[in-house]
Design a protein around this motif. Structure first.
Motif, mmCIF file in Angstrom:
data_model
loop_
_atom_site.group_PDB
_atom_site.id
_atom_site.type_symbol
_atom_site.label_atom_id
_atom_site.label_comp_id
_atom_site.label_asym_id
_atom_site.label_seq_id
_atom_site.Cartn_x
_atom_site.Cartn_y
_atom_site.Cartn_z
ATOM 1 N N ALA A 137 82.590 -5.040 -19.642
ATOM 2 C CA ALA A 137 81.575 -5.075 -20.703
ATOM 3 C C ALA A 137 82.162 -5.584 -22.007
ATOM 4 O O ALA A 137 81.578 -6.433 -22.682
ATOM 5 C CB ALA A 137 80.969 -3.693 -20.893
ATOM 6 N N ALA A 138 83.326 -5.082 -22.384
ATOM 7 C CA ALA A 138 83.932 -5.479 -23.657
ATOM 8 C C ALA A 138 84.497 -6.891 -23.594
ATOM 9 O O ALA A 138 84.435 -7.623 -24.584
ATOM 10 C CB ALA A 138 85.033 -4.497 -24.028
ATOM 11 N N ALA A 139 85.031 -7.282 -22.456
ATOM 12 C CA ALA A 139 85.587 -8.631 -22.336
ATOM 13 C C ALA A 139 84.477 -9.676 -22.395
ATOM 14 O O ALA A 139 84.678 -10.771 -22.929
ATOM 15 C CB ALA A 139 86.374 -8.762 -21.046
ATOM 16 N N ASN A 140 83.316 -9.354 -21.860
ATOM 17 C CA ASN A 140 82.179 -10.273 -21.942
ATOM 18 C C ASN A 140 81.728 -10.465 -23.372
ATOM 19 O O ASN A 140 81.378 -11.571 -23.770
ATOM 20 C CB ASN A 140 81.006 -9.719 -21.136
ATOM 21 C CG ASN A 140 80.829 -10.413 -19.832
ATOM 22 O OD1 ASN A 140 81.482 -11.401 -19.548
ATOM 23 N ND2 ASN A 140 79.936 -9.887 -19.029
ATOM 24 N N ARG A 195 86.551 -1.867 -32.248
ATOM 25 C CA ARG A 195 85.414 -0.977 -32.455
ATOM 26 C C ARG A 195 84.231 -1.399 -31.579
ATOM 27 O O ARG A 195 83.546 -0.570 -30.999
ATOM 28 C CB ARG A 195 85.019 -0.963 -33.931
ATOM 29 C CG ARG A 195 83.904 0.002 -34.237
ATOM 30 C CD ARG A 195 83.640 0.115 -35.692
ATOM 31 N NE ARG A 195 83.661 -1.183 -36.354
ATOM 32 C CZ ARG A 195 83.276 -1.385 -37.596
ATOM 33 N NH1 ARG A 195 82.845 -0.383 -38.321
ATOM 34 N NH2 ARG A 195 83.325 -2.584 -38.131
ATOM 35 N N THR A 196 84.016 -2.708 -31.472
ATOM 36 C CA THR A 196 82.960 -3.229 -30.603
ATOM 37 C C THR A 196 83.260 -2.908 -29.151
ATOM 38 O O THR A 196 82.372 -2.527 -28.387
ATOM 39 C CB THR A 196 82.818 -4.755 -30.789
ATOM 40 O OG1 THR A 196 82.578 -5.035 -32.157
ATOM 41 C CG2 THR A 196 81.695 -5.304 -29.949
ATOM 42 N N GLY A 197 84.522 -3.066 -28.751
ATOM 43 C CA GLY A 197 84.915 -2.747 -27.382
ATOM 44 C C GLY A 197 84.731 -1.272 -27.054
ATOM 45 O O GLY A 197 84.283 -0.916 -25.965
ATOM 46 N N LEU A 198 85.074 -0.414 -28.018
ATOM 47 C CA LEU A 198 84.877 1.023 -27.815
ATOM 48 C C LEU A 198 83.398 1.349 -27.673
ATOM 49 O O LEU A 198 83.003 2.123 -26.792
ATOM 50 C CB LEU A 198 85.491 1.790 -28.983
ATOM 51 C CG LEU A 198 85.484 3.300 -28.893
ATOM 52 C CD1 LEU A 198 86.398 3.757 -27.776
ATOM 53 C CD2 LEU A 198 85.918 3.906 -30.211
ATOM 54 N N TRP A 199 82.565 0.738 -28.516
ATOM 55 C CA TRP A 199 81.122 0.965 -28.446
ATOM 56 C C TRP A 199 80.552 0.471 -27.123
ATOM 57 O O TRP A 199 79.775 1.162 -26.479
ATOM 58 C CB TRP A 199 80.446 0.290 -29.626
ATOM 59 C CG TRP A 199 78.976 0.106 -29.454
ATOM 60 C CD1 TRP A 199 78.314 -1.064 -29.290
ATOM 61 C CD2 TRP A 199 77.985 1.133 -29.388
ATOM 62 N NE1 TRP A 199 76.968 -0.825 -29.133
ATOM 63 C CE2 TRP A 199 76.744 0.513 -29.184
ATOM 64 C CE3 TRP A 199 78.025 2.515 -29.471
ATOM 65 C CZ2 TRP A 199 75.559 1.218 -29.077
ATOM 66 C CZ3 TRP A 199 76.833 3.219 -29.359
ATOM 67 C CH2 TRP A 199 75.625 2.574 -29.170
ATOM 68 N N LEU A 200 80.916 -0.730 -26.711
ATOM 69 C CA LEU A 200 80.382 -1.276 -25.460
ATOM 70 C C LEU A 200 80.869 -0.498 -24.248
ATOM 71 O O LEU A 200 80.121 -0.286 -23.301
ATOM 72 C CB LEU A 200 80.764 -2.749 -25.316
ATOM 73 C CG LEU A 200 79.865 -3.694 -26.061
ATOM 74 C CD1 LEU A 200 80.416 -5.090 -26.040
ATOM 75 C CD2 LEU A 200 78.483 -3.672 -25.462
ATOM 76 N N GLY A 201 82.123 -0.084 -24.261
ATOM 77 C CA GLY A 201 82.633 0.733 -23.164
ATOM 78 C C GLY A 201 81.900 2.062 -23.067
ATOM 79 O O GLY A 201 81.551 2.517 -21.979
ATOM 80 N N ALA A 210 85.001 4.004 -22.144
ATOM 81 C CA ALA A 210 85.333 3.650 -23.527
ATOM 82 C C ALA A 210 86.781 3.165 -23.618
ATOM 83 O O ALA A 210 87.076 2.180 -24.310
ATOM 84 C CB ALA A 210 85.113 4.843 -24.448
ATOM 85 N N LEU A 211 87.677 3.819 -22.902
ATOM 86 C CA LEU A 211 89.068 3.381 -22.855
ATOM 87 C C LEU A 211 89.170 1.996 -22.225
ATOM 88 O O LEU A 211 89.941 1.145 -22.679
ATOM 89 C CB LEU A 211 89.894 4.397 -22.066
ATOM 90 C CG LEU A 211 91.391 4.190 -22.024
ATOM 91 C CD1 LEU A 211 91.978 4.369 -23.415
ATOM 92 C CD2 LEU A 211 92.018 5.173 -21.058
ATOM 93 N N GLY A 212 88.382 1.748 -21.190
ATOM 94 C CA GLY A 212 88.341 0.426 -20.580
ATOM 95 C C GLY A 212 87.807 -0.623 -21.536
ATOM 96 O O GLY A 212 88.230 -1.781 -21.505
ATOM 97 N N GLY A 213 86.854 -0.236 -22.396
ATOM 98 C CA GLY A 213 86.363 -1.157 -23.413
ATOM 99 C C GLY A 213 87.462 -1.592 -24.366
ATOM 100 O O GLY A 213 87.565 -2.770 -24.720
ATOM 101 N N LEU A 214 88.296 -0.656 -24.767
ATOM 102 C CA LEU A 214 89.440 -1.009 -25.607
ATOM 103 C C LEU A 214 90.394 -1.932 -24.859
ATOM 104 O O LEU A 214 90.917 -2.900 -25.415
ATOM 105 C CB LEU A 214 90.171 0.254 -26.062
ATOM 106 C CG LEU A 214 89.432 1.155 -27.036
ATOM 107 C CD1 LEU A 214 90.228 2.425 -27.283
ATOM 108 C CD2 LEU A 214 89.159 0.430 -28.329
#
Length: 126
Positions: A32-35, A41-47, A103-107
């Protein structure tokens, strides 16, 4: 906003599709975050959003499985006095496992995009 929800949905689908693999929530949050790209912060939110989206269908399977396991003698049986506390603790661990690891994966997904040249675009694979 629509793109964020779409990417979170793709991450949730990855989590559900890989749910038989341990720590699949990390992969869903990372996709999700890589897309999406962006900052941590965006990666944490998306994860987190991907984890919440994945938690709903997984919870629909988890609750009956927990009840059947209690009837079979694993954990605390449903009629025991501490069953409500047991359910609360199991739900908290389920929430931390699904949403927290996503969320960790989003980071991790943001880190992968920023520090590698891997192409993790889900549109390429789906």
């Amino acid at each position: 906003m629509r793109e964020s929800v779409t990417n979170a949905g793709i991450g949730a689908l990855v989590t559900i599709a890989l749910s038989f693999v341990p720590f699949s929530s990390v992969a869903g949050g990372a996709v999700a975050a890589a897309n999406q790209g962006g900052c941590y912060r965006t990666g944490l939110w998306l994860g987190t959003l991907a984890g919440v989206c994945a938690m709903v269908p997984l919870l629909a399977l988890f609750i009956p499985a927990l009840y059947i396991a209690g009837l079979l003698g694993f954990g605390i049986p449903p009629g025991a006095p501490g069953y409500d506390l047991f359910l609360a603790l199991v739900f908290i661990f389920f929430l931390l496992y699904t949403v927290g690891l996503s969320a960790l994966g989003g980071l991790g997904g943001v880190w992968i995009v920023g520090h590698t040249d891997w192409n993790l675009d889900a549109d390429r694979w789906l």
